[in-house]
Design a protein around this motif. Structure first.
Motif, PDB file in Angstrom:
ATOM      1  N   UNK A   1       0.816  -1.208   0.000  1.00  0.00           N
ATOM      2  CA  UNK A   1       0.000   0.000   0.000  1.00  0.00           C
ATOM      3  C   UNK A   1       0.855   1.266   0.000  1.00  0.00           C
ATOM      4  N   UNK A   2       2.044   1.222   0.611  1.00  0.00           N
ATOM      5  CA  UNK A   2       2.925   2.380   0.617  1.00  0.00           C
ATOM      6  C   UNK A   2       3.911   2.351  -0.553  1.00  0.00           C
ATOM      7  N   UNK A   3       4.523   1.205  -0.772  1.00  0.00           N
ATOM      8  CA  UNK A   3       5.515   1.092  -1.848  1.00  0.00           C
ATOM      9  C   UNK A   3       4.889   1.434  -3.196  1.00  0.00           C
ATOM     10  N   UNK A   4       3.659   1.023  -3.394  1.00  0.00           N
ATOM     11  CA  UNK A   4       2.969   1.256  -4.668  1.00  0.00           C
ATOM     12  C   UNK A   4       2.887   2.738  -4.996  1.00  0.00           C
ATOM     13  N   UNK A   5       2.858   3.596  -3.960  1.00  0.00           N
ATOM     14  CA  UNK A   5       2.768   5.020  -4.204  1.00  0.00           C
ATOM     15  C   UNK A   5       4.101   5.615  -4.624  1.00  0.00           C
ATOM     16  N   UNK A   6       5.143   5.362  -3.841  1.00  0.00           N
ATOM     17  CA  UNK A   6       6.377   6.070  -4.177  1.00  0.00           C
ATOM     18  C   UNK A   6       7.084   5.503  -5.401  1.00  0.00           C
ATOM     19  N   UNK A   7       6.834   4.231  -5.763  1.00  0.00           N
ATOM     20  CA  UNK A   7       7.436   3.749  -7.006  1.00  0.00           C
ATOM     21  C   UNK A   7       6.599   4.126  -8.225  1.00  0.00           C
ATOM     22  N   UNK A   8       5.442   4.772  -7.993  1.00  0.00           N
ATOM     23  CA  UNK A   8       4.651   5.287  -9.114  1.00  0.00           C
ATOM     24  C   UNK A   8       5.100   6.696  -9.502  1.00  0.00           C
ATOM     25  N   UNK A   9       6.077   7.250  -8.779  1.00  0.00           N
ATOM     26  CA  UNK A   9       6.603   8.580  -9.120  1.00  0.00           C
ATOM     27  C   UNK A   9       7.385   8.523 -10.432  1.00  0.00           C
ATOM     28  N   UNK A  10       7.517   9.664 -11.082  1.00  0.00           N
ATOM     29  CA  UNK A  10       8.108   9.673 -12.419  1.00  0.00           C
ATOM     30  C   UNK A  10       9.629   9.582 -12.408  1.00  0.00           C
ATOM     31  N   UNK A  11      10.255   9.707 -11.244  1.00  0.00           N
ATOM     32  CA  UNK A  11      11.706   9.555 -11.162  1.00  0.00           C
ATOM     33  C   UNK A  11      12.089   9.130  -9.750  1.00  0.00           C
ATOM     34  N   UNK A  12      13.319   8.606  -9.627  1.00  0.00           N
ATOM     35  CA  UNK A  12      13.820   8.221  -8.312  1.00  0.00           C
ATOM     36  C   UNK A  12      13.903   9.440  -7.391  1.00  0.00           C
ATOM     37  N   UNK A  13      14.266  10.585  -7.943  1.00  0.00           N
ATOM     38  CA  UNK A  13      14.360  11.805  -7.135  1.00  0.00           C
ATOM     39  C   UNK A  13      13.003  12.166  -6.555  1.00  0.00           C
ATOM     40  N   UNK A  14      11.955  12.113  -7.380  1.00  0.00           N
ATOM     41  CA  UNK A  14      10.609  12.402  -6.893  1.00  0.00           C
ATOM     42  C   UNK A  14      10.183  11.387  -5.841  1.00  0.00           C
ATOM     43  N   UNK A  15      10.553  10.136  -6.034  1.00  0.00           N
ATOM     44  CA  UNK A  15      10.190   9.103  -5.071  1.00  0.00           C
ATOM     45  C   UNK A  15      10.830   9.379  -3.714  1.00  0.00           C
ATOM     46  N   UNK A  16      12.142   9.682  -3.730  1.00  0.00           N
ATOM     47  CA  UNK A  16      12.826   9.982  -2.463  1.00  0.00           C
ATOM     48  C   UNK A  16      12.261  11.256  -1.833  1.00  0.00           C
ATOM     49  N   UNK A  17      12.019  12.255  -2.657  1.00  0.00           N
ATOM     50  CA  UNK A  17      11.493  13.513  -2.140  1.00  0.00           C
ATOM     51  C   UNK A  17      10.114  13.306  -1.512  1.00  0.00           C
ATOM     52  N   UNK A  18       9.305  12.448  -2.105  1.00  0.00           N
ATOM     53  CA  UNK A  18       7.972  12.177  -1.552  1.00  0.00           C
ATOM     54  C   UNK A  18       8.077  11.597  -0.144  1.00  0.00           C
ATOM     55  N   UNK A  19       9.073  10.746   0.081  1.00  0.00           N
ATOM     56  CA  UNK A  19       9.250  10.157   1.411  1.00  0.00           C
ATOM     57  C   UNK A  19       9.640  11.214   2.440  1.00  0.00           C
ATOM     58  N   UNK A  20      10.522  12.142   2.074  1.00  0.00           N
ATOM     59  CA  UNK A  20      10.982  13.131   3.040  1.00  0.00           C
ATOM     60  C   UNK A  20       9.935  14.218   3.289  1.00  0.00           C
ATOM     61  N   UNK A  21       9.169  14.588   2.268  1.00  0.00           N
ATOM     62  CA  UNK A  21       8.053  15.510   2.505  1.00  0.00           C
ATOM     63  C   UNK A  21       7.009  14.823   3.381  1.00  0.00           C
ATOM     64  N   UNK A  22       6.793  13.536   3.114  1.00  0.00           N
ATOM     65  CA  UNK A  22       5.865  12.749   3.921  1.00  0.00           C
ATOM     66  C   UNK A  22       6.285  12.737   5.398  1.00  0.00           C
ATOM     67  N   UNK A  23       7.599  12.744   5.653  1.00  0.00           N
ATOM     68  CA  UNK A  23       8.080  12.780   7.034  1.00  0.00           C
ATOM     69  C   UNK A  23       7.571  14.033   7.751  1.00  0.00           C
ATOM     70  N   UNK A  24       7.578  15.173   7.065  1.00  0.00           N
ATOM     71  CA  UNK A  24       7.049  16.398   7.664  1.00  0.00           C
ATOM     72  C   UNK A  24       5.564  16.253   7.974  1.00  0.00           C
ATOM     73  N   UNK A  25       4.829  15.605   7.065  1.00  0.00           N
ATOM     74  CA  UNK A  25       3.408  15.364   7.304  1.00  0.00           C
ATOM     75  C   UNK A  25       3.177  14.457   8.493  1.00  0.00           C
ATOM     76  N   UNK A  26       3.969  13.388   8.591  1.00  0.00           N
ATOM     77  CA  UNK A  26       3.841  12.464   9.718  1.00  0.00           C
ATOM     78  C   UNK A  26       4.086  13.176  11.048  1.00  0.00           C
ATOM     79  N   UNK A  27       5.127  13.998  11.082  1.00  0.00           N
ATOM     80  CA  UNK A  27       5.448  14.706  12.318  1.00  0.00           C
ATOM     81  C   UNK A  27       4.353  15.706  12.678  1.00  0.00           C
TER      82      UNK A  27
END
Length: 608
Positions: free
Chosen positions: A260-286
């Protein structure tokens, strides 16, 4: 505080219904804009063209569900703010996910994470992992749908099965119509609603209690600011170690390998966007974590002298937040509806993610490998499976009433099943000697041990002195109560005694009780460590050291961000030292420009 519970008014129902209508409209919009899609990849993966921001918000909303809205504030109210240390666990989780699992999954361009298990080990391993995931997510989704509906029904009067069915139907509708794009963008909207619901309660509580300082002071006096508890006892419910160590294992099993989580970030158009999505998500989680913890402190400040649970005004801890909302926001029509919409937004975001992931693994792992159907047929089957799992999850909601407290039940499910699965994927990504025999043996061993400990925890629940509940008071109530309760002397209020008397020798019983009384946050580390240990031992004994694994299936140092930071640092150090030792540099490298840096070379050059 009045013992009379308030109830919904017309405007509250309008706000709640508006949230459902907007969610359904998003599904219709993406069904129309993507009406020409002809393959399952567009439906399940959004065509792999998503960008970092919406994906990051979707990641945050997916598992920050009604569990967060209802149960985490109640957890703070009853046990203190120690659960807030999950913020550290989130940080470690995002780092591990970004650096270990994301690079491998993204490069393979897979739809289901369990495809990796067949590429790395065997088809049997893939099928076993898929089946465990399906069981895990169906159980989880049933709890997420039913429990908030029950809590809100008993406090607000919102119809129980009307809420369950409407939530399930709307969620199934927009998932079936719009696929992953609809799931992601409804998650974005629902995350905003969740934050708005929290903030409405927090702002009103701050005004009533005379400011943030007063709430912090009340919480300090009541022992709720117990963040830095370094007790090493693994039986304690929440300490620094249980929350950070156990929480990291738990959340890595969610973010690192859960479909359910992996499916989202590997659907990004690049590895950079995928990594960035995780770190922006960290701000949301906090942000969500801080909001839920402070809402729990507000809850305690308001009811510090008259606990509604002890007095029998509510029958379960999950009803504390809804009771607070109906108590302090009753004079503001629409705001109680906003909070209920926030709780159900959490449910919708989680259920939609689960349904979409279940459809993806079913199509990719159980249907595609055994058929020769065209992409168009598989696209229709994907929609059919989405609808099917929506119906199944609504049906499973009826069983969730047997699971007990929502937070511990959900985390127990993820720990018991997710821990061994995390061990399995870790073997594949980090251990070149792991083979299929070791993988299956490790997974089954970890699952058996986790189930044994998890079921034992239901037979021998930890005693109150280990769980360490904090005192609650009723001496400030201004009404007569017929159900007084001494919190420090017994188990949880109105909670049935689940201890089963087993005829066993006292010494053995004591030893087993110590094992079973482990904090529920340690279920995941136990399963992970057992799976890795047994998997490595069996692999070595069955010739795993001679195994040659395709490099793309293993994590390589060149895949990590840290590797490039180290290369950049070394480059700058060499640049500075080279200015002072040009003769030695000429001997080793020739008479090149001393300002030259070989940071951006080919992979073969870097490897050398």
């Amino acid at each position: 505080m009045s013992p009379e519970a308030s109830s919904f008014v017309a405007l509250d129902y309008v706000v709640f219904a508006l949230m459902l209508v907007v969610s359904a409209a998003v599904g219709i919009y993406f069904a129309w804009t993507d009406r020409g899609q002809s393959n399952s990849g567009d439906f399940l993966m959004g065509g792999r063209r998503l960008t970092a921001l919406p994906v990051s918000l979707s990641l945050t909303a997916s598992f920050m569900s009604a569990i967060t809205v209802l149960s985490q504030p109640a957890e703070v109210y009853l046990y203190g703010a120690g659960i807030g240390l999950c913020g550290l666990a989130f940080l470690f989780t995002i780092l591990i996910t970004s650096e270990v699992f994301l690079p491998v999954f993204y490069k393979l361009s897979i739809t289901s994470t369990y495809e990796y298990l067949e590429l790395r080990f065997s088809r049997a391993t893939r099928l076993l992992g898929t089946i465990l995931f399906i069981a895990q997510m169906i159980l989880y989704t049933g709890i997420v749908i039913y429990t908030p509906a029950l809590a809100l029904n008993q406090v607000t009067g919102l119809d129980l099965w009307g809420a369950v069915i409407s939530t399930g139907v709307v969620c199934t509708f927009y998932c079936t119509m719009g696929g992953l794009k609809a799931v992601v963008w409804t998650d974005v909207i629902q995350l905003g609603v969740m934050l708005a619901g929290f903030l409405s309660v927090i702002f009103r509580s701050v005004v009533l209690q005379g400011g943030v300082v007063a709430i912090i002071s009340d919480s300090q006096d009541g022992g709720r600011l117990n963040l830095w508890d370094f007790d090493m006892n693994p039986r304690r419910r929440h300490t620094f170690w249980t929350v950070t160590v156990g929480g990291t294992f738990l959340w890595v099993s969610v973010y690192g390998i859960n479909q359910a989580q992996v499916q989202r970030y590997i659907s990004c158009k690049s590895m950079t966007h995928a990594r960035l999505s995780l770190y922006i998500n960290l701000l949301g989680l906090l942000s969500i974590m801080v909001s839920s913890v402070f809402a729990g402190l507000c809850l305690y400040s308001v009811y510090k002298n008259c606990d509604p649970w002890s007095t029998g005004l509510i029958s379960a801890s999950d009803q504390l937040m809804p009771y607070l909302v109906m108590d302090i926001l009753r004079d503001y029509p629409g705001l109680p509806g906003l909070f209920v919409a926030a709780a159900y937004s959490g449910s919708l975001s989680t259920v939609s993610s689960s349904i979409n992931a279940l459809a993806a693994v079913t199509v990719e792992d159980l249907i595609r490998p055994y058929t020769n159907w065209s992409e168009k047929h598989l696209s229709w089957i994907s929609k059919g499976m989405t609808f099917f799992y929506g119906v199944v999850c609504i049906g499973m909601a009826g069983l969730a009433s047997l699971m007990g407290g929502i937070l511990q039940a959900v985390i127990s499910i993820f720990g018991v099943i997710g821990g061994p699965l995390l061990g399995l994927f870790t073997l594949g990504v980090l251990c070149p000697c792991a083979n299929s025999k070791g993988a299956v043996s490790g997974l089954l061993s970890g699952l058996v041990i986790s189930l044994w400990v998890g079921i034992g925890a239901q037979v021998y629940p930890p005693p109150p002195e280990v769980v360490h509940p904090l005192p609650l008071r009723t001496d400030g109530c201004n009404f007569t109560t017929t159900n007084t309760f001494n919190w420090t002397a017994t188990a949880l209020p109105t909670q049935p005694n689940s201890t089963v008397i087993v005829p066993i020798h006292d010494g053995s019983r004591l030893a087993l009780a110590d094992v079973y009384s482990l904090s529920y946050l340690y279920f995941s580390p136990i399963g992970t460590i057992i799976a890795i240990s047994v998997g490595l031992i069996v692999s070595v004994l069955t010739g795993g050291c001679k195994l040659k694994v395709e490099p793309r299936l293993l994590l390589k140092k060149e895949d990590t961000t840290f590797y490039y930071f180290i290369k950049l640092f070394k480059c700058r150090v060499e640049k500075r030292s080279g200015q002072f030792d040009l003769k030695d540099r000429e001997k080793k490298f020739g008479s090149s420009n001393p300002a030259f840096c070989d940071f951006e070379l080919t992979k073969s050059s870097i490897a050398s």
